[in-house]
Design an enzyme around this catalytic site. Structure first.
Site, PDB file in Angstrom:
ATOM      1  CD  GLU A 121      -2.369   2.662  -3.490  1.00 53.39           C
ATOM      2  OE1 GLU A 121      -3.361   3.381  -3.632  1.00 53.39           O
ATOM      3  OE2 GLU A 121      -1.759   2.585  -2.404  1.00 53.39           O
TER       4      GLU A 121
ATOM      5  CG  ASP B 118      -1.871   1.132   1.308  1.00 53.58           C
ATOM      6  OD1 ASP B 118      -2.726   1.179   0.407  1.00 53.58           O
ATOM      7  OD2 ASP B 118      -1.787   1.976   2.230  1.00 53.58           O
TER       8      ASP B 118
END
Ligand code: CA
Length: 507
Positions: free
Chosen positions: A262, A232
């Site tokens: 990400e 993340d």
């Protein structure tokens, strides 16, 4: 080799009823049938909002639904035992499990600390505001509900760069702690230095924090049995951190762990810079998502021949995870950029039925999203996934040669019976395309399995005419494959329903 397909196994507004791990375990056989080879599971550890937390408001990474903290034992998705059972069910169906790793921020601290800090400007975090001051920061994490189980490590302000709230003056702002500095290898265009995103920003390169995160990662790999990670918020974490941390995790696991990050950058250059020479992970193809989004809301004005322009998958297909939608882009979320429903089947064909990239299907598109008026599932999606698994093989021929109607074919290969596929789609009026499917298919009849078009016949040179209705997608398969597909789907449904009836009788 069978084509791989990743599934993002959750959407944002799933009911907070603690049942999702059980649901994933039940769905695992269907995932396998549809061709899913890896499932990205949502963050499994306790967030500050307890059983309501989607998982990104990280409180305690050692609490996988095991301790009475933040109001409940279970997380939004269930208990630790149910999580382990879901991973085991995926494995039993030949599917890898990917854990969502959120290390940028912590939230919901157990206590306050007085800290000397410098307030900085929101739009430019290298710019100071006023003189240094003492603030009262939520940075003390002692996890009293866990009482030292799994790890005795506690966090204090020295483990963080800064926070965005001063409890003393009850004031919002971005406060950088004295003696700390934002890391250099983070996103540097937005906000001057975008190390700080939210909550208490972890100083991941502090030696004690780094050691602790390695210790935790090893524990997590052993405890959960996961096969890789979805990472993340990479824009907000020093680039060197994950290079080092993943090296440690792979050494601990003794195998290659698949990782996808990400990095929310709209330009492929940013993504390639992040991947660097090491190419230690894949990245989500954010530029392609935005191309698909624009195509879906431009009333036919987008040039479809350029749909892959500026994308990661066009530059580094081996490290691109393509996707149409995720939990952040769905309606109501921070990065809302929802690919309009009429274009969704085409968007999925563009990621599922082509050679390049590893496609990631969104749970919300597969099952619908229980929010904002209940957005329905993309009904063609299971079929497109199955076509990918069974028939989308062999040499690819592109006919991405018009702004309004584009298509491509796959010739098929000897390894996959009946393989070969032709795709044509448009964002304007209906049309047709003459495409080459390979001399091996000369004289065959091909049937349309998506798009309600009449059969077409391949000529002696391997060419045929494929048609689509306005604003639609058509997918054609060799007749034999189209018949087998229909037959097997009916059979699969009967097997599933019989199994579910059995479940009901047992319960
Ligand atoms: Ca950070």
């Amino acid at each position: 080799m069978t084509n791989e397909t990743m599934l993002q196994g959750f959407s944002w507004y799933l009911p907070a009823d603690g049942s999702h791990w059980r649901r994933i375990a039940e769905q695992a056989p269907t995932f396998a049938y549809e061709g899913v080879s890896a499932v990205w599971l949502p963050p499994a550890y306790k967030g500050q909002a307890g059983a309501q937390d989607v998982g990104y408001g990280v409180y305690d990474t050692y609490d996988l639904g095991e301790f009475d903290q933040k109001g409940s034992v279970a997380t939004k998705y269930g208990t630790r035992a149910e999580y382990e059972a879901a991973v085991a069910a995926l494995h039993a169906n030949g599917i890898r499990a990917l854990a969502d790793i959120v290390l940028n921020q912590r939230m919901g601290a157990d206590g306050l600390e007085d800290v000397r800090a410098q307030e900085v400007l929101g739009q430019d975090r290298d710019e100071s505001v006023g003189a240094p001051l003492t603030i009262s920061a939520w940075t003390r994490f002692t996890f009293p509900g866990r009482a030292g189980a799994h790890s005795g490590f506690t966090w204090d302000w020295t483990c963080f760069h800064g926070v965005d709230w001063d409890e003393r003056s009850r004031r919002q702002g971005i406060f950088l702690f004295e003696g700390k500095h934002w890391d250099d290898a983070v996103e540097r265009v937005e906000n001057g230095n975008y190390d700080y995103l939210m909550g208490a920003d972890a100083d991941v390169n502090d030696p004690r924090v780094f050691e602790e995160l390695v210790r935790w990662g090893a524990w997590y790999l052993d405890a959960s049995g996961v096969d890789g990670f979805r990472l993340d918020a990479l824009k907000h974490i020093d680039r060197g951190f994950y290079l080092r941390w993943l090296r440690e995790m792979r050494a601990h696991a003794g195998r290659d762990l698949f990782c996808v990050g990400e990095y929310w950058g709209r330009r492929a250059e940013e993504l390639e810079d992040y991947l660097g020479v090491e190419r230690t992970m894949s990245l989500f193809d954010v530029p392609l998502h935005y191309n698909l989004y624009r195509a879906s809301c431009s009333n036919g004005e987008v040039d479809l021949s350029k749909i892959f322009e500026g994308t990661l998958v066009s530059r580094d297909p081996a490290h691109a995870v393509t996707f149409a939608e995720n939990h952040d882009t769905q309606p109501g979320q921070a990065l809302q950029s929802f690919v309009q429903s009429w274009f969704k089947p085409a968007a999925y064909a563009l990621i599922l039925l082509r050679e390049a990239g590893l496609p990631c299907v969104f749970y919300g598109d597969l099952y619908g999203m229980p929010n904002g008026g209940n957005i329905p599932a993309v009904t063609e999606l299971p079929l497109l996934m199955e076509v990918r698994r069974r028939f989308s093989y062999g040499q690819q021929h592109d006919f991405l040669d018009s702004p309004d109607v584009i298509g491509w074919t796959r010739e098929g290969d000897d390894e996959h019976e009946g393989s070969g596929v032709a795709v044509v789609l448009t964002d304007r009026d209906g049309g047709e395309k003459r495409m080459y499917v390979g001399a091996r298919h000369a004289g065959e009849t091909w049937g349309c399995v998506v798009g309600e078009q009449a059969d077409t016949v391949v000529d002696a040179d391997g060419w045929a005419t494929f048609r689509t209705l306005g604003g639609r997608l058509s997918v054609y398969l060799p007749e034999r494959a189209a018949d087998a597909l229909e037959h097997d789907r009916v059979l699969h449904r009967i097997v599933r329903e019989t199994a579910e009836d059995g479940e009901e009788m047992r319960s």
